[in-house]
Design an enzyme around this catalytic site. Sequence first.
Site, PDB file in Angstrom:
ATOM      1  CB  CYS A   2      -0.909  -0.005   1.215  1.00 19.14           C
ATOM      2  SG  CYS A   2      -2.378   0.954   1.058  1.00 19.14           S
ATOM      3  NE  ARG A  27      -1.728   5.073   1.375  1.00 20.69           N
ATOM      4  CZ  ARG A  27      -2.042   5.836   0.345  1.00 20.69           C
ATOM      5  NH1 ARG A  27      -1.638   7.080   0.321  1.00 20.69           N
ATOM      6  NH2 ARG A  27      -2.744   5.364  -0.653  1.00 20.69           N
ATOM      7  CD1 TRP A  74      -3.519  -4.245   5.037  1.00 23.33           C
ATOM      8  CD2 TRP A  74      -4.468  -4.314   3.013  1.00 23.33           C
ATOM      9  NE1 TRP A  74      -4.819  -4.660   5.197  1.00 23.33           N
ATOM     10  CE2 TRP A  74      -5.430  -4.707   3.970  1.00 23.33           C
ATOM     11  CE3 TRP A  74      -4.837  -4.277   1.670  1.00 23.33           C
ATOM     12  CZ2 TRP A  74      -6.727  -5.057   3.628  1.00 23.33           C
ATOM     13  CZ3 TRP A  74      -6.132  -4.628   1.326  1.00 23.33           C
ATOM     14  CH2 TRP A  74      -7.060  -5.007   2.291  1.00 23.33           C
ATOM     15  CG  ASN A  98       0.946   0.883  -3.563  1.00 20.93           C
ATOM     16  OD1 ASN A  98       1.580   0.046  -2.941  1.00 20.93           O
ATOM     17  ND2 ASN A  98       0.967   2.176  -3.250  1.00 20.93           N
ATOM     18  N   GLY A  99      -1.764  -1.957  -5.755  1.00 21.93           N
ATOM     19  CA  GLY A  99      -2.883  -2.276  -6.626  1.00 21.93           C
ATOM     20  C   GLY A  99      -3.029  -3.766  -6.831  1.00 21.93           C
ATOM     21  CD  GLU A 481     -17.701   5.995  11.801  1.00 22.77           C
ATOM     22  OE1 GLU A 481     -16.497   6.294  11.943  1.00 22.77           O
ATOM     23  OE2 GLU A 481     -18.107   5.299  10.835  1.00 22.77           O
ATOM     24  CE  LYS A 485     -13.676   4.534  13.271  1.00 17.57           C
ATOM     25  NZ  LYS A 485     -14.587   4.836  12.203  1.00 17.57           N
ATOM     26  CD  GLU A 488     -12.434   0.961  11.644  1.00 19.92           C
ATOM     27  OE1 GLU A 488     -11.994   1.073  10.487  1.00 19.92           O
ATOM     28  OE2 GLU A 488     -12.786   1.938  12.320  1.00 19.92           O
ATOM     29  CG  HIS A 504     -38.481  -6.795  14.085  1.00 22.09           C
ATOM     30  ND1 HIS A 504     -39.712  -7.381  13.966  1.00 22.09           N
ATOM     31  CD2 HIS A 504     -38.706  -5.466  14.233  1.00 22.09           C
ATOM     32  CE1 HIS A 504     -40.654  -6.455  14.022  1.00 22.09           C
ATOM     33  NE2 HIS A 504     -40.059  -5.276  14.182  1.00 22.09           N
ATOM     34  CE  LYS A 604      -7.064   7.339   7.572  1.00 23.25           C
ATOM     35  NZ  LYS A 604      -8.048   7.399   8.656  1.00 23.25           N
TER      36      LYS A 604
END
Length: 609
Positions: A2, A27, A74, A98-99, A481, A485, A488, A504, A604
């Site tokens: 990355c 990253r 990564w 990268n990629g 969110e 967090k 993560e 439910h 990231k």
Amino acid sequence: MCGIVAAVAQRDVAPLLIAGLKALEYRGYDSAGLAVLDDGEIRRVRAKGKVREMEALYLADPLPGGTGIAHTRWATHGVPNEANAHPHMAGRVALVHNGIIENYAPLRAELQAKGHVFTSETDTEVIAALVESRLSQGGSLREAVLAVARELEGAYAIAVISRDEPGHVVGARRGAPLLVGVGIGEHFLGSDAQALIQVTNRMIYLEEDDVVEITRESAQVFTLDGQPAERAVHESELSTDAVERGEYRHYMQKEIFEQPRAVADTLESRIGPHGVLPNIFGVGGDELLAKVQGIHIVACGTSYHAGMVARYWIEEFARLPVSVEVASEYRYREVVVPPGTLFVAISQSGETADTLAAMRESRRRGYLGTLAICNVPESSVVREADLKLMTRAGPEIGVASTKAFTTQLTALALLTLQLAQQRGLEATRYADLCQQLISLPRAIERALALEPQVVELSARFIHRQHALFLGRGAQYPVALEGSLKLKEISYIHAEAYPAGELKHGPLALVDEEMPVVAVAPSGPLLDKLKSNLQEVKARGGELIVFAAGDAGMDAETGKGVALRLDPVGEFIAPAVFTIPLQLLAYHVAVLRGTDVDQPRNLAKSVTVE
């Protein structure tokens, strides 16, 4: 992926490359390596783990030389180990990438049939082998890279060196960022400006399918057909201070506390006492927005949650239909685009692969136009959008996004106000919403003052393995969110639901070991939420309620706890109530001893699909 750094200089470049990798380590950080060319020989060092593991090997046996490439990884193709770490070598060539190369399998098979032996599981090694194969047919390194780039399918940013061409690095990009750092008698390549700001603030941002050759004296850019291309030099506003941790224990903590300033910066020169200022979305922006009849928001992760909040705002105040899509799903279905629909892409980095590809796909689907909400002015998403609104969050190093989210909400609130005014929102209501937004930085400061109480609260989660988050209305995305967090960075399994959905199915999970976190600002749905919380209380669940000061929640929590925030307007409540959830996740992770800024398995900026 990355992180890529490369350099051509009169001095030894390995220390510069390592410093650049450290700046990019947020990253991707499961392995790292560098290769340096000196006296016609390429020497390489690689290691599994973080940059410091590779650096220790380098310090034990330094690599002198003025031409080099480096990478922090990564993992995509192949497990994290030394063999799969970059740079990869083939004959006279070393390469970082990268990629993801989508056609690597047939290319690999073709090379194996010609006798090439691969030593890794990666798609990257295929590129190195292709460049070596092209060089063996004659021609320069640049010509070989151009030829190989035309064969590749997928996304890539690469930097390549050859032992036959000291003092040269060739780079190429498609679907992944790459930029040139312009120095005095030295040039650099990087996948992010943060990797290069230590050596220069003068940058050239490469465009799609650009190939660049750097030497000490020059940086020459070419299109994929080999024609020279002119690319402007920009002065980056990034500073080295902006990427330092300072007095804070972690970058994430620093970035949480930077939010009042980041939100204020995002509002600056965009809203005044009488409302949103003209043309904040760019030239012709107000005229285009006046034609909008509907909105499609496309994003990933935290940015997707920001888009979900905006849907509530825009539909309520501007009375426009809004859909919010996960970018990776949007790309692969035929979306119905009614006339007058605006495409809104939200991305912190502006290089998120799925979001960028979705925006490009939108071009063929007949949208009225595209709007980018982003934190990086020179990014691909921003450059390719019709309209743009920058979030001004500054660098965000922690993998778990914090100030990017609140500044995205701020930008989306400005969009909401602009659309609402154009569509005839009642003047006193519009004025009230504007004043709420102007007060947001101060409201966030007050929420941050709750940190000592959140620290005490976080001890309840140390030995927990699961948690539920609940919210209603625009607070449901905030609950999403908050759960993201927590999972993560603390590795606690957490899920979020609209509070009315509890009965439910999710209610089956509630017992004494399941903390249930509820977001409960004042508003018309508060009484409904209280009823949902009674369902938890009746089953012995432990309630953690973040409530407005006047919400009367103490009696609702039973053996749980209610943490009270200052009351704020309903419009800005999602941004304000996000703050204690960020603090909760952070302090739980600290107590559990996890790697807060670089959680396992994550990166990231996700520049692959």
